[in-house]
Design a protein around this motif. Structure first.
Motif, PDB file in Angstrom:
ATOM      1  N   PRO B 230       0.643  -0.879   0.207  1.00  0.00           N
ATOM      2  CA  PRO B 230      -0.203  -0.185   0.207  1.00  0.00           C
ATOM      3  C   PRO B 230       0.842   1.260   0.331  1.00  0.00           C
ATOM      4  O   PRO B 230       2.029   0.986   0.658  1.00  0.00           O
ATOM      5  CB  PRO B 230      -0.505   0.203   1.738  1.00  0.00           C
ATOM      6  CG  PRO B 230      -0.311  -1.082   2.488  1.00  0.00           C
ATOM      7  CD  PRO B 230       0.250  -2.234   1.485  1.00  0.00           C
ATOM      8  N   LEU B 232       0.916   5.629  -0.063  1.00  0.00           N
ATOM      9  CA  LEU B 232      -0.467   7.040  -0.095  1.00  0.00           C
ATOM     10  C   LEU B 232       0.218   8.034  -0.564  1.00  0.00           C
ATOM     11  O   LEU B 232       1.972   8.146  -0.028  1.00  0.00           O
ATOM     12  CB  LEU B 232      -0.489   7.275   1.794  1.00  0.00           C
ATOM     13  CG  LEU B 232      -1.386   8.270   2.513  1.00  0.00           C
ATOM     14  CD1 LEU B 232      -2.396   8.618   1.453  1.00  0.00           C
ATOM     15  CD2 LEU B 232      -1.136   9.508   3.463  1.00  0.00           C
ATOM     16  N   THR B 238      -3.832   9.856  -1.555  1.00  0.00           N
ATOM     17  CA  THR B 238      -4.483   9.208  -2.414  1.00  0.00           C
ATOM     18  C   THR B 238      -3.859   7.687  -2.171  1.00  0.00           C
ATOM     19  O   THR B 238      -2.992   7.461  -2.254  1.00  0.00           O
ATOM     20  CB  THR B 238      -4.709   8.829  -3.902  1.00  0.00           C
ATOM     21  OG1 THR B 238      -4.865  10.201  -4.369  1.00  0.00           O
ATOM     22  CG2 THR B 238      -6.138   8.263  -4.846  1.00  0.00           C
ATOM     23  N   LYS B 239      -4.968   6.516  -1.132  1.00  0.00           N
ATOM     24  CA  LYS B 239      -4.539   5.745  -1.662  1.00  0.00           C
ATOM     25  C   LYS B 239      -4.151   4.703  -2.793  1.00  0.00           C
ATOM     26  O   LYS B 239      -5.697   4.278  -3.568  1.00  0.00           O
ATOM     27  CB  LYS B 239      -5.294   4.679  -0.175  1.00  0.00           C
ATOM     28  CG  LYS B 239      -4.824   5.005   1.146  1.00  0.00           C
ATOM     29  CD  LYS B 239      -5.747   4.206   2.063  1.00  0.00           C
ATOM     30  CE  LYS B 239      -5.773   4.738   3.418  1.00  0.00           C
ATOM     31  NZ  LYS B 239      -7.094   4.834   4.710  1.00  0.00           N
ATOM     32  N   LYS B 241      -1.347   1.474  -4.804  1.00  0.00           N
ATOM     33  CA  LYS B 241      -0.827   0.683  -4.409  1.00  0.00           C
ATOM     34  C   LYS B 241       0.426   0.073  -5.205  1.00  0.00           C
ATOM     35  O   LYS B 241       0.674   0.651  -6.664  1.00  0.00           O
ATOM     36  CB  LYS B 241      -0.945  -0.401  -4.040  1.00  0.00           C
ATOM     37  CG  LYS B 241      -2.070  -0.961  -5.522  1.00  0.00           C
ATOM     38  CD  LYS B 241      -3.300  -2.533  -5.418  1.00  0.00           C
ATOM     39  CE  LYS B 241      -3.833  -2.644  -7.005  1.00  0.00           C
ATOM     40  NZ  LYS B 241      -4.892  -3.193  -6.781  1.00  0.00           N
TER      41      LYS B 241
END
Lengths: 288, 272
Positions: B230, B232, B238-239, B241
C-alpha cells in the motif's frame, strides 16, 4: 598472450635441447605472470600521487567497511538491516557521487573523495582519520567487487566552467529553471523542502523508499558541499537514486544560475551570508 | 623430460587463463551475406482463461496521462488479443554467431513517452549503438534504466530527443520517477539482429536465417503480481498500491532451417 605463445613455440622447437627444462620454467613463469597481468591491472589505482593496492585495501575493508557493506561488498553487512538508506552494493558498479556522466563508472578519485567526505544524511561517515594511502588502497579493493571496472572505462568527467556572478538576475533565472523549465519542483517542492508531488513515490535502485533532498533543513549535500559539488550533482545525476542528470538541458551559465537559486533555498547556508565566508573546504584534512 | 612436460602444461594453462574472455560483453556477431536464408515464423498464444488486465489508478497529471478519463492505466504487462495472441513477447535465436546485416526496426530503437506510457513497450537496440528517447507529454518524465545499462535521464520538455549509447547487452527495465508509478517498459540490448517482438496478434517472423539448427527462445516479462504494497500518495492524499511482479519467463523450441526454407513454430503461454 602472443608472447606466451611465441615462447611456447620457441620451447617446442628446442625440446631436444639440454636447457629445455629451464626454458620450460621460464615459459611457465611468463605465462602465469601474463595470466595475472590483467587482474593486477585492475587491482591498482592511481589517485594523485598515491598508488592504491587491492591487497592492502582488503585488510582495511575487513577492518572498517565490512560491517555495513558486507564481506562480498554487496551492501549486506550485519549492520545493513538497521541502516537507511542502505549501504552501497559495490557489485553493481553504480555510484551516486561521480564527476562522470550518468550511466558511467566513477573516476577513482570520485570514490576516493567519497570515502574521505562521507555521505551526509546517511550512515556513511567521513573516513578522514584514514590516510590518503589507505583510502587509495580501499578504492582499489572496492573496484574488485564489480566486473564493470574490468570491462569498462569511465566516460570523461563533466566540465565545470568558472562560476558566473551571483546576482539577483542570476537567481531569478535559476528560479525559473527550478520551478518551470526543468521541473525540479516535481520532487524537491516549491520551497525546496523535498515535498513535491512526485516525492512520495520515489524508490532507489534497490526498491527502497528514498526522499528528495530537503534544501530547507540541510546545508550539505550527499556528494559534497561546495558550489562546484552542487553544479556537478544536477549535471551528473546521482545514479542508483531517482535524481537524473540534467546535463542535456542546461548550459554552463544556466547551471550556475541554478546553483545561485538553490543556495537561496538553503536557510542554513544563506545565514552564513553572501560573502561565502566559512565555506567548507572539501579538501581540508586530505593532506596526511 | 617429465619435468619439462609439467612446465609446458603449466605454460598452456597459464596462456589459456590469460586469453579467457572473462565474460566481456563485447559483441562477436559477424555480418555475412545470407543468400539462401530461411524464415522462422509463428505465433505466441495464450492458453486458458484470460487474466484480468493489470491496471493502476492515475494519481498524477491525469489531464495528460488519462485524457479519456478512464481513471486507470493498463500496465501493458500482458496483452492478449481476442484471438488469443500474446503481444510484446520477445522471440530470438540463441547464440547465433553470424548472419544477416543489422535490421532492427527504427520504431523499436526510438522510445517515446506518450500519455504517460512508454511507446514501444518493448525496445530492441543493438549493443554499442544509440537509443533515442523523447517525450510527447508537456509534463516531467524521467527514464530511469536499471539492468544492463543504468542511465537516468529527465524529460522536462516535449520533443527534445536524447541519445545514449547502450554499451552492454542484456535486459534493461524502465521506470518513471516523476510520480507515474504505472509506467514500465523493457529495452533489450542485443548482440545479434535475430530478435523480434510479437505483434498485437502474437505473430512473429525472423528472416534471412542461415540454414542450420537453432534454439528459438520466447521471452515474456513477468505478469503475475508477486506482492502488493500500500502507498499513500502524499500530494493527492490518495491511497494506492505498488505492485511487484514475478520474474520474466522463457520458453524454448528447436527448429531446423533448410536453405530458403520456411519453418513455423507456436509457443503457448499460460497462467501455470
Amino acid at each position: 598472450m602472443a608472447w606466451g605463445k611465441a615462447v611456447f613455440a620457441n620451447l617446442r622447437a628446442r625440446r631436444s635441447g639440454a636447457n629445455s627444462c629451464f626454458v620450460g620454467i621460464a615459459a611457465a613463469c611468463l605465462a602465469v605472470f601474463l595470466s595475472y597481468a590483467p587482474a593486477a591491472f585492475s587491482q591498482e589505482t592511481h589517485i594523485e600521487k598515491w598508488t592504491g593496492s587491492a591487497a592492502r585495501g582488503k585488510d582495511l575493508f575487513r577492518r572498517f567497511c565490512i560491517g555495513c557493506h558486507g564481506k562480498d561488498g554487496d551492501g549486506n553487512g550485519e549492520n545493513a538491516p538497521w541502516v537507511d538508506p542502505k549501504p552501497r552494493d559495490f557489485t553493481l558498479g553504480i555510484f551516486k557521487c561521480r564527476s562522470t556522466p550518468t550511466g558511467s563508472l566513477p573516476m577513482d578519485a570520485d570514490l576516493f573523495h567519497t570515502i574521505a567526505r562521507g555521505i551526509d544524511t546517511t550512515a556513511m561517515p567521513s573516513w578522514n582519520p584514514l590516510t590518503n594511502q589507505q583510502r587509495a588502497d580501499l578504492v582499489a579493493y572496492i573496484k574488485t567487487f564489480s566486473p564493470r571496472f574490468r570491462d569498462e572505462k569511465p566516460d570523461a568527467p563533466i566540465k565545470i566552467s568558472a562560476e558566473t556572478a551571483d546576482t539577483a538576475e542570476s537567481r531569478k533565472r535559476g528560479e525559473t529553471l527550478y520551478q518551470a523549465t526543468l521541473k525540479c519542483v516535481q520532487c524537491h517542492g516549491e520551497s525546496g523542502k523535498g515535498d513535491g508531488p512526485a516525492a512520495s513515490t520515489l524508490r532507489d535502485d534497490k526498491d527502497n523508499p528514498i526522499v528528495p533532498y530537503n534544501f530547507k533543513v540541510l546545508s550539505r549535500f550527499k556528494c559534497g558541499d561546495t558550489d562546484e559539488d552542487l553544479y556537478r550533482i544536477f549535471m551528473t545525476g546521482l545514479d542508483g537514486t531517482p535524481m537524473p542528470s540534467f546535463a542535456d538541458y542546461v548550459t554552463p551559465d544556466q547551471a550556475w544560475d541554478l546553483v545561485h537559486y538553490l543556495r537561496t533555498l538553503q536557510v542554513s547556508y544563506a545565514a552564513r551570508g553572501s560573502s561565502r565566508v566559512g565555506k567548507p573546504d572539501v579538501k581540508a584534512g586530505l593532506e596526511k | 623430460m617429465k619435468i619439462y612436460k609439467y612446465f609446458a602444461a603449466a605454460a598452456i594453462v597459464g596462456a589459456a587463463l590469460c586469453t579467457s574472455p572473462a565474460a566481456r560483453s563485447q559483441s562477436t556477431y559477424q555480418v555475412v551475406s545470407v543468400s539462401d536464408g530461411g524464415t522462422i515464423s509463428g505465433i505466441v498464444k495464450w492458453s486458458g482463461e484470460k487474466p484480468k488486465a493489470l491496471t493502476l489508478p492515475v494519481t498524477k497529471d491525469s489531464s495528460t496521462c488519462d485524457p479519456e478519463k478512464a481513471g486507470t492505466k493498463n500496465l501493458q504487462r500482458l496483452e492478449i488479443a481476442a484471438d488469443g495472441g500474446v503481444a510484446n513477447t520477445v522471440v530470438f535465436l540463441r547464440g547465433i554467431a553470424k548472419g544477416k546485416a543489422w535490421d532492427l526496426p527504427e520504431a523499436r530503437r526510438s522510445l517515446d513517452q506518450q500519455h504517460c506510457t512508454y511507446v514501444p513497450h518493448i525496445s530492441l537496440v543493438q549493443e554499442g549503438s544509440d537509443m533515442s528517447m523523447k517525450s510527447s507529454d508537456p509534463i516531467l518524465h524521467t527514464i530511469h534504466m536499471a539492468g544492463a545499462v543504468d542511465y537516468n535521464l529527465p524529460f522536462p520538455m516535449t520533443n527534445v530527443t536524447l541519445k545514449r549509447t547502450m554499451r552492454r547487452s542484456g535486459v534493461v527495465d524502465l521506470k518513471c520517477n516523476a510520480g507515474h508509478i504505472w509506467m514500465n517498459g523493457v529495452v533489450f540490448v542485443v548482440s545479434h539482429p535475430y530478435y523480434t517482438v510479437t505483434d498485437e496478434h502474437g505473430a512473429f517472423k525472423l528472416t534471412d536465417v542461415p540454414p542450420g539448427e537453432y534454439e528459438v527462445v520466447a521471452w515474456h516479462e513477468g505478469w503475475r503480481v508477486a506482492r502488493e504494497e500500500p502507498v499513500l500518495d502524499v500530494g493527492t492524499q490518495t491511497k494506492t498500491k505498488r505492485l511487484y511482479f514475478s520474474d520474466a519467463e522463457t520458453w524454448e523450441k528447436k527448429v531446423t532451417v533448410a536453405p530458403n526454407g520456411r519453418s513455423s513454430l507456436e509457443f503457448t503461454i499460460s497462467e501455470k
